[in-house]
Scaffold this active site. Structure first.
Site, PDB file in Angstrom:
ATOM      1  CG  ASP A 276      -1.129   0.839   7.759  1.00  8.66           C
ATOM      2  OD1 ASP A 276      -1.433   1.930   7.247  1.00  8.66           O
ATOM      3  OD2 ASP A 276      -1.743   0.333   8.717  1.00  8.66           O
TER       4      ASP A 276
ATOM      5  CE1 TYR B 135      -5.284  -5.114   2.662  1.00 10.06           C
ATOM      6  CE2 TYR B 135      -7.655  -4.834   2.470  1.00 10.06           C
ATOM      7  CZ  TYR B 135      -6.369  -4.319   2.406  1.00 10.06           C
ATOM      8  OH  TYR B 135      -6.188  -3.001   2.074  1.00 10.06           O
TER       9      TYR B 135
END
Length: 231
Positions: free
Chosen positions: A53, A111
């Site tokens: 994003d 992540y």
């Protein structure tokens, strides 16, 4: 025809995410493809391991592209890094078999979400960590994290906008660690796949468990970084 695999590092602050969008928006994909077109004198499409994003960073994003060329990967690597803006860098470039696919061949991703946990903000970490000035009980946070490990239906942690589109929401979290280094709290998650905004929603859940407060359910994007992709 050759297939090339690139490992990318980028500061997501100035990008509107990975994927090419409306004209005029600067994304990692369109910036990279513009420079590849400059090298090969023709349009080249890049496929990433997954979308990131707006504001999300990467240390090990992986992409592949196919093109008909005699250029070696070492020269492509050097040329790209000379053309790309300073917030995007190619860590590695290598030729791979034609059937390699950056997204379909993924076995797991890692992540890391970073929190700045102290009473005052940071000028240096403002785009790299979510400033959270309230007390965090890391024991409670780790206990909540432990319940998320393993194979579960993670639909509650999926973006509401995606819930009708994605039918299979079962994922396996292989590792979830929480490490405090000074004022920084690093939440690292390795899984066989991630739903849209899953890591940021998990982070919001863990902050709530550790603080007893109700912060935004979806943690801000700038604290998130794609660390690595395993094939």
């Amino acid at each position: 025809m050759k297939n090339f695999k690139l490992t990318l590092e980028y500061d997501g602050t100035g990008f509107s995410g990975w994927q090419t969008q409306a004209k005029g928006l600067r994304t990692v994909q369109n910036h990279l493809e513009e420079k590849l077109e400059r090298i090969f004198k023709k349009k080249v499409h890049c496929q990433a391991s997954g979308r990131t994003d707006s504001g999300v960073h990467a240390l090990g994003q992986v992409v592949h592209f196919k093109t008909d060329t005699d250029l070696k990967s070492s020269l492509i690597h050097k040329a790209l890094n000379s053309f790309l803006d300073k917030d995007l860098s190619v860590v590695q470039a290598k030729e791979v078999p034609l059937d390699f696919h950056a997204q379909k061949n993924v076995k797991s991703k890692t992540y890391r979400y970073t929190l700045l946990n102290r009473p005052y903000p940071s000028a240096l970490w403002r785009n790299r960590a979510f400033f959270y000035p309230h007390h965090l009980n890391l024991t409670a946070m780790r206990k909540a994290a432990g319940r998320l490990k393993g194979t579960h239906d993670f639909k509650p942690f999926q973006s509401a906008a995606e819930r009708s589109r994605i039918k299979n929401t079962v994922r396996t979290i292989k590792n979830l660690s929480i490490v405090k280094k000074g004022d920084l709290v690093h939440i690292s998650i390795t899984a066989d796949g991630f739903l849209y905004k899953m890591v940021r929603n998990i982070t919001g859940h863990l902050i709530a468990a550790a603080s007893g407060k109700n912060p935004p359910r979806t943690a801000p994007s700038h604290g998130l970084c794609l660390i690595s992709v395993r094939y």
